[in-house]
Design a protein around this motif. Structure first.
Motif, mmCIF file in Angstrom:
data_model
loop_
_atom_site.group_PDB
_atom_site.id
_atom_site.type_symbol
_atom_site.label_atom_id
_atom_site.label_comp_id
_atom_site.label_asym_id
_atom_site.label_seq_id
_atom_site.Cartn_x
_atom_site.Cartn_y
_atom_site.Cartn_z
ATOM 1 N N ALA A 170 37.717 -16.241 6.970
ATOM 2 C CA ALA A 170 36.960 -17.341 7.568
ATOM 3 C C ALA A 170 37.700 -18.628 7.254
ATOM 4 O O ALA A 170 38.431 -18.702 6.263
ATOM 5 C CB ALA A 170 35.547 -17.377 6.994
ATOM 6 N N PRO A 171 37.523 -19.636 8.087
ATOM 7 C CA PRO A 171 38.180 -20.914 7.783
ATOM 8 C C PRO A 171 37.679 -21.434 6.444
ATOM 9 O O PRO A 171 36.498 -21.328 6.146
ATOM 10 C CB PRO A 171 37.722 -21.836 8.916
ATOM 11 C CG PRO A 171 37.046 -20.985 9.914
ATOM 12 C CD PRO A 171 36.673 -19.701 9.270
ATOM 13 N N CYS A 172 38.603 -21.944 5.665
ATOM 14 C CA CYS A 172 38.234 -22.459 4.349
ATOM 15 C C CYS A 172 37.233 -23.602 4.512
ATOM 16 O O CYS A 172 37.498 -24.562 5.232
ATOM 17 C CB CYS A 172 39.486 -22.957 3.632
ATOM 18 S SG CYS A 172 39.115 -23.807 2.086
ATOM 19 N N PRO A 173 36.083 -23.492 3.892
ATOM 20 C CA PRO A 173 35.062 -24.531 4.077
ATOM 21 C C PRO A 173 35.439 -25.854 3.399
ATOM 22 O O PRO A 173 34.943 -26.903 3.784
ATOM 23 C CB PRO A 173 33.815 -23.938 3.430
ATOM 24 C CG PRO A 173 34.329 -22.935 2.444
ATOM 25 C CD PRO A 173 35.632 -22.416 2.989
ATOM 26 N N ASP A 174 36.320 -25.775 2.404
ATOM 27 C CA ASP A 174 36.627 -27.006 1.673
ATOM 28 C C ASP A 174 37.624 -27.890 2.405
ATOM 29 O O ASP A 174 37.605 -29.112 2.255
ATOM 30 C CB ASP A 174 37.179 -26.670 0.278
ATOM 31 C CG ASP A 174 36.052 -26.188 -0.623
ATOM 32 O OD1 ASP A 174 34.888 -26.211 -0.156
ATOM 33 O OD2 ASP A 174 36.330 -25.790 -1.762
ATOM 34 N N CYS A 175 38.507 -27.263 3.189
ATOM 35 C CA CYS A 175 39.517 -28.073 3.876
ATOM 36 C C CYS A 175 39.400 -27.906 5.377
ATOM 37 O O CYS A 175 40.243 -28.418 6.123
ATOM 38 C CB CYS A 175 40.920 -27.694 3.406
ATOM 39 S SG CYS A 175 41.356 -25.986 3.743
ATOM 40 N N GLY A 176 38.350 -27.203 5.819
ATOM 41 C CA GLY A 176 38.158 -27.025 7.253
ATOM 42 C C GLY A 176 39.306 -26.274 7.910
ATOM 43 O O GLY A 176 39.586 -26.449 9.077
ATOM 44 N N GLY A 177 39.996 -25.427 7.136
ATOM 45 C CA GLY A 177 41.093 -24.639 7.706
ATOM 46 C C GLY A 177 42.419 -25.375 7.726
ATOM 47 O O GLY A 177 43.397 -24.875 8.238
ATOM 48 N N GLN A 178 42.464 -26.545 7.140
ATOM 49 C CA GLN A 178 43.686 -27.343 7.185
ATOM 50 C C GLN A 178 44.708 -26.905 6.134
ATOM 51 O O GLN A 178 45.910 -27.097 6.318
ATOM 52 C CB GLN A 178 43.361 -28.822 6.951
ATOM 53 C CG GLN A 178 42.340 -29.404 7.896
ATOM 54 C CD GLN A 178 42.981 -30.191 9.025
ATOM 55 O OE1 GLN A 178 44.170 -30.424 9.030
ATOM 56 N NE2 GLN A 178 42.180 -30.579 9.977
ATOM 57 N N GLY A 179 44.245 -26.362 5.035
ATOM 58 C CA GLY A 179 45.167 -25.963 3.972
ATOM 59 C C GLY A 179 45.482 -27.087 3.001
ATOM 60 O O GLY A 179 46.011 -26.853 1.926
ATOM 61 N N THR A 180 45.192 -28.308 3.419
ATOM 62 C CA THR A 180 45.397 -29.443 2.519
ATOM 63 C C THR A 180 44.137 -30.294 2.515
ATOM 64 O O THR A 180 43.322 -30.229 3.425
ATOM 65 C CB THR A 180 46.572 -30.339 2.977
ATOM 66 O OG1 THR A 180 46.333 -30.749 4.312
ATOM 67 C CG2 THR A 180 47.898 -29.606 2.893
ATOM 68 N N ARG A 181 44.006 -31.061 1.485
ATOM 69 C CA ARG A 181 42.872 -31.988 1.394
ATOM 70 C C ARG A 181 43.401 -33.389 1.140
ATOM 71 O O ARG A 181 44.430 -33.575 0.508
ATOM 72 C CB ARG A 181 41.944 -31.586 0.237
ATOM 73 C CG ARG A 181 41.289 -30.260 0.470
ATOM 74 C CD ARG A 181 40.548 -29.821 -0.758
ATOM 75 N NE ARG A 181 39.326 -30.598 -0.950
ATOM 76 C CZ ARG A 181 38.405 -30.291 -1.860
ATOM 77 N NH1 ARG A 181 38.584 -29.241 -2.654
ATOM 78 N NH2 ARG A 181 37.333 -31.018 -1.985
#
Ligand SMILES: [Zn+2]
Ligand SMILES: [Zn+2]
Length: 400
Positions: free
Chosen positions: A219-230
């Motif tokens: 699932a898309p990472c909830p913390d970065c919205g699927g971006q891979g970076t924050r």
């Protein structure tokens, strides 16, 4: 998170907008909520943190026109009674028995093949873009190790050209107001002097995996919205999106020979992608105003030239307009009214190869009033014509 759970999330409610909200309304709502609930502003506030995550996740889907459409399609497919085999509460799991006990990344396109076609095909045939999207979405992390870059949205606009501009090609300035890379952070979304950091939740992959019985779900990472970076220090101009809406002027080169209704694609001139992702494309629909003199047939340019009976009977040279300079066209003696003369190479330019032709149609114009001189001359001509044996209705079937 399963696709079913994913589809059953109400991203619109999370953002406090209606299902029919415009892209701008969604973006505005997201930016407001993201600002209010940003962890930097609410240290130790779990509720704000949760809200921030939900809002980011929601915006990563419904803030992207492609994803939003597919999300809407998936939701309406589900509300229409379709259930994912094997993902329901126990009911469908037996159907996947052949695969039991193995860990694998859930391939929904296989499911669709099985569910809809019964043949077990993996193409998702018959499901439109849905199968493709789901397959790509679910397996993206596993297949490539990185989420596929989401481009900015495509943009459509229209221009109207004069016939001659369209025929010959033209370069025109076009003013656009749409999301463009933020000039303050060069589109990165990070405040100048700072950089996005790798997301620790997903280690930069943009996806999280969840074990559910025999299945591992991506699932898309909830913390970065699927971006891979924050972004720890969002750019204040664009709130970390890397995108601001501003007015800009671009130059559009419309190739020669464009026809009414044709679309010209300008790669990379659409909406800017979030945080430096590639921009979408700009599609310009070209409308062409009719011309007073010319029409066209493919790459042939058509013009109708009024002539007198005498010019056709005796032959002569007439002056004919073209897209460039006027030219002189020889009319052979005895040319019939309505005949079309072809002038090679004087039509509409082709992008490659020889240009089209100019098609000159001659049309007799009969004088309404003649002066005494012309009248008596014409009378003696008609007599002479009769005496010569010419009968205009000689071969006419209607005379028999
Ligand atoms: Zn910025
Ligand atoms: Zn992440």
């Amino acid at each position: 998170m399963t696709q079913r759970e994913w589809a059953e999330k109400d991203y619109y409610a999370d953002l406090g907008v209606s299902k029919s909200a415009s892209h701008d309304e969604i973006k505005k709502a997201y930016r407001k909520l993201a600002r209010e609930n940003h962890p930097d502003k609410n240290p130790g506030n779990k509720a704000a943190e949760d809200k921030f995550k939900r809002v980011s996740e929601a915006y990563s889907v419904v803030g992207d026109e492609d994803k939003r459409r597919e999300y809407d399609e998936l939701r309406s497919a589900l509300s229409g009674g379709f259930r994912f085999p094997g993902t329901g509460t126990g009911a469908g799991a037996g159907g996947m028995g052949g695969m039991g006990g193995r860990n694998f990344d859930f391939d929904v396109s296989d499911l669709f093949g099985g569910g809809f076609g019964g043949a077990g095909g993996s193409t998702g045939a018959g499901t439109g873009g849905l199968g493709d999207f789901l397959g790509g979405f679910v397996n993206r992390g596993a297949a490539s190790g990185r989420p596929k870059a989401r481009r900015g949205a495509d943009v459509e606009t229209e221009i109207t050209l004069d016939f001659r501009e369209a025929a010959q090609g033209v370069t025109i300035p076009l003013q656009l107001t749409n999301p463009s890379p933020c000039t303050n952070c060069n589109g990165s979304g990070a405040a100048p002097g700072t950089h996005p950091v790798t997301c620790t939740t997903c280690n930069g992959s943009g996806f999280t995996k969840e074990q559910k019985g025999a299945f591992a779900f991506s699932a898309p990472c909830p913390d970065c919205g699927g971006q891979g970076t924050r972004i720890e220090h969002p750019c204040p101009e664009c709130d970390g999106t890397g995108v601001t809406t501003r007015r800009r002027t671009i130059t559009v080169r419309v190739p020669a020979g464009v026809v009414d209704g044709q679309k010209v694609r300008l790669a990379g001139q659409g909406e800017a992608g979030l945080r430096g992702r590639p921009a979408g494309d700009l599609f310009v629909t070209v409308h062409v105003r009719p011309d007073e003199v010319f029409t066209r047939s493919g790459n042939d340019l058509e013009v109708t030239v009024p002539v007198s009976f005498g010019e056709l009977a005796l032959g002569g040279t007439i002056t004919v307009p073209t897209l460039g300079d006027k030219i002189r066209v020889r009319v052979p003696a005895g040319t019939a009214d309505g005949r079309t003369l072809r002038v090679r190479g004087r039509g509409i330019p082709k992008r490659n190869g020889t240009p089209g032709d100019l098609l000159v149609t001659v049309r007799v114009k009969v004088p309404k009033n003649l002066d005494d001189n012309a009248t008596s001359a014409l009378r003696s001509y008609v007599e002479a014509e009769r005496a010569s044996g010419f009968n205009p209705r000689e071969d006419w079937a209607g005379a028999k």
